[in-house]
Design a protein around this motif. Structure first.
Motif, PDB file in Angstrom:
ATOM      1  N   PHE A 273       1.029  -1.144  -0.153  1.00 27.52           N
ATOM      2  CA  PHE A 273      -0.120   0.327  -0.107  1.00 27.52           C
ATOM      3  C   PHE A 273       0.931   1.629  -0.181  1.00 27.52           C
ATOM      4  N   PHE A 274       0.640   1.989  -0.542  1.00 27.77           N
ATOM      5  CA  PHE A 274       1.250   3.505  -1.255  1.00 27.77           C
ATOM      6  C   PHE A 274       1.701   4.114   0.033  1.00 27.77           C
ATOM      7  N   ASN A 275       0.447   4.197   0.365  1.00 31.87           N
ATOM      8  CA  ASN A 275      -0.146   5.682   1.736  1.00 31.87           C
ATOM      9  C   ASN A 275      -0.506   4.532   2.869  1.00 31.87           C
ATOM     10  N   GLY A 276       0.385   2.995   3.298  1.00 26.68           N
ATOM     11  CA  GLY A 276      -0.236   2.819   3.693  1.00 26.68           C
ATOM     12  C   GLY A 276      -0.406   2.749   5.553  1.00 26.68           C
ATOM     13  N   VAL A 277       0.126   4.266   5.998  1.00 26.75           N
ATOM     14  CA  VAL A 277       0.284   4.900   6.932  1.00 26.75           C
ATOM     15  C   VAL A 277      -1.169   4.644   7.470  1.00 26.75           C
ATOM     16  N   PHE A 278      -1.696   5.842   6.501  1.00 32.21           N
ATOM     17  CA  PHE A 278      -3.216   6.271   7.191  1.00 32.21           C
ATOM     18  C   PHE A 278      -3.690   5.340   6.731  1.00 32.21           C
TER      19      PHE A 278
ATOM     20  N   LYS B  45      12.975   2.550   8.002  1.00 33.55           N
ATOM     21  CA  LYS B  45      12.955   4.228   7.770  1.00 33.55           C
ATOM     22  C   LYS B  45      11.663   4.332   6.638  1.00 33.55           C
ATOM     23  N   THR B  46      10.652   3.677   6.784  1.00 35.34           N
ATOM     24  CA  THR B  46       9.698   3.078   5.583  1.00 35.34           C
ATOM     25  C   THR B  46       8.586   4.636   5.992  1.00 35.34           C
ATOM     26  N   LYS B  47       8.220   5.388   5.189  1.00 37.20           N
ATOM     27  CA  LYS B  47       7.961   6.712   6.086  1.00 37.20           C
ATOM     28  C   LYS B  47       5.893   5.909   5.596  1.00 37.20           C
ATOM     29  N   ALA B  48       5.455   6.252   4.348  1.00 36.58           N
ATOM     30  CA  ALA B  48       4.020   5.946   3.966  1.00 36.58           C
ATOM     31  C   ALA B  48       3.855   4.717   3.205  1.00 36.58           C
TER      32      ALA B  48
ATOM     33  N   GLY C 299      -7.221  13.110  -0.862  1.00 33.47           N
ATOM     34  CA  GLY C 299      -6.275  13.272  -1.360  1.00 33.47           C
ATOM     35  C   GLY C 299      -4.766  12.617  -0.272  1.00 33.47           C
ATOM     36  N   LYS C 300      -5.318  11.979   0.535  1.00 35.20           N
ATOM     37  CA  LYS C 300      -3.624  11.705   2.110  1.00 35.20           C
ATOM     38  C   LYS C 300      -2.867  11.000   1.337  1.00 35.20           C
ATOM     39  N   LYS C 301      -1.590  11.578   1.158  1.00 33.36           N
ATOM     40  CA  LYS C 301      -0.437  11.071   1.369  1.00 33.36           C
ATOM     41  C   LYS C 301       1.071  11.728   2.599  1.00 33.36           C
ATOM     42  N   ILE C 302       1.924  11.611   2.272  1.00 35.08           N
ATOM     43  CA  ILE C 302       3.417  12.277   3.134  1.00 35.08           C
ATOM     44  C   ILE C 302       3.301  13.570   2.860  1.00 35.08           C
ATOM     45  N   LYS C 303       3.792  14.650   3.240  1.00 41.90           N
ATOM     46  CA  LYS C 303       4.085  15.981   2.668  1.00 41.90           C
ATOM     47  C   LYS C 303       5.950  15.191   1.942  1.00 41.90           C
ATOM     48  N   PRO C 304       6.269  15.704   1.580  1.00 42.55           N
ATOM     49  CA  PRO C 304       7.823  14.917   2.026  1.00 42.55           C
ATOM     50  C   PRO C 304       8.893  16.783   2.470  1.00 42.55           C
ATOM     51  N   THR C 305       9.220  16.058   3.457  1.00 40.90           N
ATOM     52  CA  THR C 305      10.201  17.301   3.939  1.00 40.90           C
ATOM     53  C   THR C 305      11.126  17.689   3.510  1.00 40.90           C
TER      54      THR C 305
END
Length: 124
Positions: free
Chosen positions: A65-70, A84-87, A118-124
Motif C-alpha cells: 500500500f503506497f500510502n499504507g501509513v494512513f 525508515k519507511t514513511k508511507a 488525497g491523503k499522502k505524506i508531504k516531503p520534508t
C-alpha cells in the motif's frame, strides 16, 4: 530478474505464488482501480495515482500500500518494509490460506478511499 511486461509474465516468474497472486488480482478487479505493470510488478492506481502493488519474494508475497501509513490497521497486520519507511506498508502472506478475502478487501477499499481524499505524506 528479467523485466516483466505483463501479469502473465509476473505470475510465471513467481510460480510458487501464482494461484495466490491471481486470487489477490481477482479481488482487486472488483474495485475501480486500473491495473498496469510498473517496476516489473502489477500495480493498481486510481486516476493515475498509485494505490497499491502486488509483490512476490522467495518466502512470501504481499500487497504494497503506497500510502499504507494512513490505513487504520485495526487488526495490526500491516508491516513496514524497513524501519525508515514513511508511507509504504505491506500486507504479507506466506501461502494462499493466509488470505482472508473480506479482510483484505476492506484494506483495499480503505486505501482507495484514502486516495480519493488525497491523503499522502508531504516531503520534508
Amino acid at each position: 530478474m528479467k523485466k516483466v511486461q505483463s501479469l502473465e509474465e509476473y505470475t510465471e516468474a513467481n510460480a510458487q505464488f501464482k494461484e495466490a497472486l491471481l486470487l489477490l488480482r481477482e479481488l482487486l478487479l472488483t474495485t475501480n482501480l486500473d491495473e498496469n505493470i510498473k517496476w516489473s510488478a502489477p500495480t493498481y492506481n486510481l486516476n493515475g495515482k498509485n494505490v497499491l502493488s502486488l509483490g512476490a519474494f522467495k518466502q512470501h508475497f504481499c500487497i504494497w500500500f503506497f500510502n499504507g501509513v494512513f490505513l487504520k490497521d485495526e487488526h495490526n497486520i500491516l508491516e513496514k518494509a524497513q524501519e525508515k519507511t514513511k508511507a509504504l506498508r505491506q500486507l504479507r502472506f506466506n501461502n494462499i490460506s493466509d488470505i482472508n478475502k473480506p479482510l483484505v478487501l476492506s484494506y483495499i477499499k480503505e486505501a482507495i478511499e484514502n486516495q480519493k481524499l488525497g491523503k499522502k505524506i508531504k516531503p520534508t
